[in-house]
Design a protein around this motif. Structure first.
Motif, PDB file in Angstrom:
ATOM      1  N   UNK A  37       0.863  -1.187   0.000  1.00 43.01           N
ATOM      2  CA  UNK A  37       0.000   0.000   0.000  1.00 43.01           C
ATOM      3  C   UNK A  37       0.894   1.229   0.000  1.00 43.01           C
ATOM      4  N   UNK A  38       0.632   2.173  -0.919  1.00 40.34           N
ATOM      5  CA  UNK A  38       1.467   3.352  -1.057  1.00 40.34           C
ATOM      6  C   UNK A  38       0.692   4.617  -0.701  1.00 40.34           C
ATOM      7  N   UNK A  39       1.387   5.559  -0.071  1.00 37.85           N
ATOM      8  CA  UNK A  39       0.795   6.837   0.295  1.00 37.85           C
ATOM      9  C   UNK A  39       1.768   7.948  -0.083  1.00 37.85           C
ATOM     10  N   UNK A  40       1.236   9.140  -0.280  1.00 38.41           N
ATOM     11  CA  UNK A  40       2.089  10.276  -0.587  1.00 38.41           C
ATOM     12  C   UNK A  40       1.329  11.569  -0.448  1.00 38.41           C
ATOM     13  N   UNK A  41       2.060  12.665  -0.407  1.00 37.36           N
ATOM     14  CA  UNK A  41       1.433  13.971  -0.275  1.00 37.36           C
ATOM     15  C   UNK A  41       2.419  15.072  -0.581  1.00 37.36           C
ATOM     16  N   UNK A  42       1.945  16.292  -0.547  1.00 38.87           N
ATOM     17  CA  UNK A  42       2.786  17.422  -0.928  1.00 38.87           C
ATOM     18  C   UNK A  42       2.526  18.630  -0.052  1.00 38.87           C
ATOM     19  N   UNK A  43       3.516  19.514   0.017  1.00 40.89           N
ATOM     20  CA  UNK A  43       3.378  20.815   0.662  1.00 40.89           C
ATOM     21  C   UNK A  43       3.987  21.866  -0.259  1.00 40.89           C
ATOM     22  N   UNK A  44       3.364  23.046  -0.286  1.00 47.11           N
ATOM     23  CA  UNK A  44       3.795  24.086  -1.224  1.00 47.11           C
ATOM     24  C   UNK A  44       5.119  24.717  -0.831  1.00 47.11           C
ATOM     25  N   UNK A  45       5.389  24.822   0.460  1.00 49.27           N
ATOM     26  CA  UNK A  45       6.599  25.489   0.932  1.00 49.27           C
ATOM     27  C   UNK A  45       7.134  24.730   2.143  1.00 49.27           C
ATOM     28  N   UNK A  46       8.261  24.074   1.968  1.00 49.47           N
ATOM     29  CA  UNK A  46       8.773  23.225   3.043  1.00 49.47           C
ATOM     30  C   UNK A  46      10.260  22.994   2.821  1.00 49.47           C
ATOM     31  N   UNK A  47      10.839  22.055   3.580  1.00 48.25           N
ATOM     32  CA  UNK A  47      12.246  21.699   3.407  1.00 48.25           C
ATOM     33  C   UNK A  47      12.351  20.178   3.264  1.00 48.25           C
TER      34      UNK A  47
END
Length: 302
Positions: A37-47
């Motif tokens: 099972x795979x998961x993922x996500x994003x943030x606009x401004x991060x490190x």
């Protein structure tokens, strides 16, 4: 929860374009019956470091929601994450979230969440990045694809959890965390930006995303980060002046990047005021030498 499969291991990774800049995290869950099972996500401004931590947070949230008591291995190619959660965090907490030098711990909000979610049955293991490990390579690809703004097709084996249920697990708030700054929707909302000292050494001061991020921080924070940056540069200069050879992992720690980001740059490259050159290999370690650019240029002119 209707999931009966037992989780065998997690592979987590993070990526960031610009550092700071758009970032992504990836988590690959392996079950004992061979399903994935795979998961993922994003943030606009991060490190990059925050995305590494975010991938692990999502893994631990899933493990906690499944109420599994059997041992689980969590693999990460971030020594910062692995050492932080297994070694450094105990000292940080005793010192009131201060480092050994008496400075505030960077990314404290995420460290507190990790500490809250971490379970005794989790075996944290470091795996060398970009070294052919299937789980690590896949987690890296997911993270990088999310960071690029093009979410990948994820392998989500039917019967483990419905997408809505897993989304609720991932987005569920973490209770008992003292830091009120934490977001209850870690996957889809950015937590406050916290720039590591060495994050600053990796980006061009003329970069618009860097300038924008810095201007949003309080003046006293910017000044403190500048002091930390100067200290990092001083240490680097001392290493170069005295001719010390340092390993890939030590150089990566200095620059606050994965060791793979060091070795993938080739045998000779430019970093701030120094030329970084590959000298030799000793066992499993690659040794590097730093030389001041002005000294190299002076030698060339002689």
């Amino acid at each position: 929860m209707h999931q009966t499969r037992q989780i065998k291991s997690f592979y987590t990774d993070g990526a960031c374009s610009g550092n700071p800049g758009p970032g992504g995290w990836g988590t690959v869950v392996y079950f004992t019956d061979g399903s994935v099972y795979e998961m993922g996500g994003a943030e606009a401004q991060t490190t990059n470091n925050r995305m590494e931590m975010q991938g692990a947070i999502q893994a631990l949230k899933m493990l906690k929601a499944c109420s599994q008591k059997e041992p689980v291995t969590l693999y990460t190619d971030s020594e910062y994450l692995k050492n932080g959660i297994t070694k450094w965090i105990k000292g940080w907490k005793k010192k009131g979230w201060q480092t050994a030098q008496g400075k505030p711990v960077l990314n404290q909000d995420l460290w507190e969440i990790l500490d809250e979610l971490n379970l005794p049955q989790v075996d944290w293991q470091y795996v060398r990045g970009h070294n052919g490990d299937r789980g690590n390579e896949r987690a890296d690809r997911i993270a990088r694809t999310f960071a690029s703004g093009k979410p990948p097709a994820l392998n989500q084996t039917p019967g483990i959890e419905t997408p809505q249920t897993l989304k609720e697990i991932i987005n569920s708030p973490v209770t008992g965390v003292a830091d009120s700054r934490q977001s209850s929707e870690l996957t889809y909302k950015s937590v406050p930006l916290s720039l590591a000292t060495s994050d600053l050494t990796m980006i061009d001061s003329t970069d618009s995303s860097y300038i924008g991020a810095m201007e949003e921080l309080p003046r006293e924070v910017r000044v403190d980060q500048l002091r930390n940056l100067v200290e990092t540069l001083r240490i680097t200069d001392e290493i170069a002046t005295k001719g010390y050879l340092i390993s890939s992992s030590e150089l990566a720690d200095l620059m606050d990047v994965n060791a793979s980001a060091v070795t993938s740059r080739g045998d000779n490259w430019h970093w701030r005021n120094w030329i970084v050159s590959r000298v030799r290999r000793e066992g499993n370690q690659i040794l590097w030498q730093l030389e001041r650019v002005d000294q190299v240029n002076a030698t060339d002119q002689e």
